[in-house]
Motif scaffolding. Structure first.
Motif, short mmCIF file in Angstrom:
data_model
loop_
_atom_site.label_atom_id
_atom_site.label_comp_id
_atom_site.label_asym_id
_atom_site.label_seq_id
_atom_site.Cartn_x
_atom_site.Cartn_y
_atom_site.Cartn_z
N LEU A 1 0.64 -1.23 0.00
CA LEU A 1 0.11 0.12 0.13
C LEU A 1 0.74 1.17 -0.05
N ASP A 2 2.08 1.21 0.48
CA ASP A 2 2.94 2.57 0.66
C ASP A 2 3.50 2.41 -0.76
N GLU A 3 3.56 1.60 -1.56
CA GLU A 3 4.05 1.63 -2.85
C GLU A 3 2.72 1.97 -3.95
N ARG A 4 1.87 1.59 -3.73
CA ARG A 4 0.56 1.80 -4.37
C ARG A 4 -0.41 2.35 -3.78
N PRO A 5 -0.60 3.20 -3.32
CA PRO A 5 -1.72 3.93 -2.40
C PRO A 5 -3.13 3.76 -3.12
N GLN A 6 -3.14 3.68 -4.48
CA GLN A 6 -4.46 3.76 -5.24
C GLN A 6 -5.13 2.45 -4.83
N LEU A 7 -4.57 1.36 -4.39
CA LEU A 7 -5.04 0.20 -4.06
C LEU A 7 -5.85 0.58 -2.87
N MET A 8 -5.71 1.12 -2.08
CA MET A 8 -6.53 1.51 -0.90
C MET A 8 -7.98 1.21 -1.32
N TRP A 9 -8.41 1.92 -2.27
CA TRP A 9 -9.82 2.13 -2.78
C TRP A 9 -10.48 0.49 -2.46
N GLY A 10 -9.90 -0.42 -2.92
CA GLY A 10 -10.40 -1.76 -2.78
C GLY A 10 -10.82 -2.14 -1.28
N MET A 11 -9.54 -1.84 -0.71
CA MET A 11 -9.84 -2.07 1.10
C MET A 11 -11.13 -1.11 1.53
N LEU A 12 -10.99 0.08 0.79
CA LEU A 12 -12.41 0.73 1.49
C LEU A 12 -13.60 0.15 1.09
N ARG A 13 -13.71 -0.30 -0.13
CA ARG A 13 -14.87 -1.11 -0.51
C ARG A 13 -15.25 -2.39 0.46
N LEU A 14 -14.05 -2.96 0.82
CA LEU A 14 -14.46 -4.08 1.64
C LEU A 14 -14.88 -3.93 3.09
N LEU A 15 -14.20 -2.63 3.50
CA LEU A 15 -14.58 -2.12 4.85
C LEU A 15 -16.20 -1.73 4.81
N ALA A 16 -16.32 -1.12 3.64
CA ALA A 16 -17.87 -0.67 3.57
C ALA A 16 -18.71 -1.81 3.64
N GLN A 17 -18.36 -2.85 2.97
CA GLN A 17 -19.34 -4.17 3.09
C GLN A 17 -19.37 -4.64 4.20
N ARG A 18 -18.36 -4.82 4.83
CA ARG A 18 -18.47 -5.07 6.52
C ARG A 18 -19.24 -4.57 7.22
N LEU A 19 -19.38 -3.09 7.04
CA LEU A 19 -20.14 -2.05 7.79
C LEU A 19 -21.48 -2.38 7.48
N ARG A 20 -21.90 -2.63 6.13
CA ARG A 20 -23.38 -2.82 5.77
C ARG A 20 -23.82 -4.32 6.41
N THR A 21 -22.78 -5.30 6.61
CA THR A 21 -23.17 -6.49 7.16
C THR A 21 -23.47 -6.36 8.35
N THR A 22 -22.81 -5.65 9.19
CA THR A 22 -23.03 -5.38 10.63
C THR A 22 -24.12 -4.49 10.57
N ASP A 23 -24.64 -3.55 10.07
CA ASP A 23 -25.67 -2.89 10.14
C ASP A 23 -26.94 -3.92 9.80
N GLU A 24 -27.02 -4.80 8.93
CA GLU A 24 -28.01 -5.68 8.43
C GLU A 24 -28.35 -6.72 9.82
N ALA A 25 -27.25 -6.97 10.24
CA ALA A 25 -27.12 -8.05 11.60
C ALA A 25 -27.91 -7.24 12.81
N LEU A 26 -27.67 -6.17 13.08
CA LEU A 26 -28.24 -5.30 13.99
C LEU A 26 -29.85 -5.06 13.65
N ALA A 27 -29.78 -4.84 12.47
CA ALA A 27 -31.51 -4.49 12.19
C ALA A 27 -32.16 -6.05 12.35
N ASP A 28 -31.52 -7.15 11.85
CA ASP A 28 -32.19 -8.47 12.14
C ASP A 28 -32.53 -8.55 13.41
N ALA A 29 -31.60 -8.24 14.27
CA ALA A 29 -31.71 -8.47 15.77
C ALA A 29 -32.86 -7.80 16.49
#
Length: 219
Positions: free
Chosen positions: A113-141
């Motif tokens: 990531l230090d060499e190619r910081p543009q690759l961080m966008w893929g990681m941000l998408r993964l983190l956003a998906q993780r957050l959506r999954t958590t929100d869905e689980a909370l809503a289900d509960a």
């Protein structure tokens, strides 16, 4: 054979040369059923990719009850959050069946990531998906009762097939649903009585009325 590193959402946008570099630096590990991969509070230095088997991510309450927050099949990636903030593990990870994983040290990912910081966008998408999954689980509960959550988890385990098997024990299935074993068994018994599902053998189910389950999973 599918490349497990190239198949993960976190790493699938990396160029071939970078993937090969991380692949050469990764370590293969095997875990038997119920063997702990890491525990909540452990210091973190690696992220992992499921190559075969299944991994449960779970949290423990003060009174010792377990809540399974995720079931991970190949080629799922897990243990990546401390890569960003250096925090200890926030949950437990254990193998639900004989499982092989690849371990990649954070230092090697950070170097990329230090060499190619543009690759961080893929990681941000993964983190956003993780957050959506958590929100869905909370809503289900909050919004779904135990039968509704049970129907939803059965459909998730089944995928597109009406005949499906799971390595989860009854206790583990209850932990995934977030209810007691007794209440989950009562919901399963009700679904069988209504003719929505049938149990072929322990851990092997058949869906007989998918529309009814789908409707119940949204109630």
């Amino acid at each position: 054979m599918t490349d497990p590193l190239a198949s993960t959402q976190l790493l699938n946008e990396l160029p071939d040369d970078v993937l090969e570099r991380l692949r050469s630096q990764s370590l293969s590990r095997h875990f038997d059923r119920n063997q702990v991969i890491f525990e909540q509070g452990d210091e973190a230095e690696e992220l992992y990719v499921v190559v075969s088997g299944q991994v449960a991510i779970a949290t423990q309450s003060i009174d010792g009850r377990e809540s399974v927050v995720a079931l991970l099949d190949p080629p799922s990636l897990f243990g990546e959050l401390p890569l960003f903030d250096g925090s200890p593990r926030m949950a437990d990870a254990r193998a639900l069946q004989p499982t092989d994983i690849l371990a990649v040290r954070y230092e090697h990912v950070r170097a990329v990531l230090d060499e190619r910081p543009q690759l961080m966008w893929g990681m941000l998408r993964l983190l956003a998906q993780r957050l959506r999954t958590t929100d869905e689980a909370l809503a289900d509960a909050v919004l779904l009762d135990v039968p509704g959550r049970t129907a939803k988890r059965l459909l998730e385990l089944a995928g597109e097939s009406d005949d499906f098997s799971t390595a989860l024990t009854q206790e583990e299935l209850a932990a995934v649903i977030g209810a007691s074993r007794e209440r989950v068994n009562k919901a399963l018994a009700t679904f069988q009585r209504l003719g929505w599902i049938e149990t072929i053998e322990r851990g092997h189910y058949r869906i007989l009325n998918r529309p009814a389950l789908e409707q119940r999973s949204s109630m």
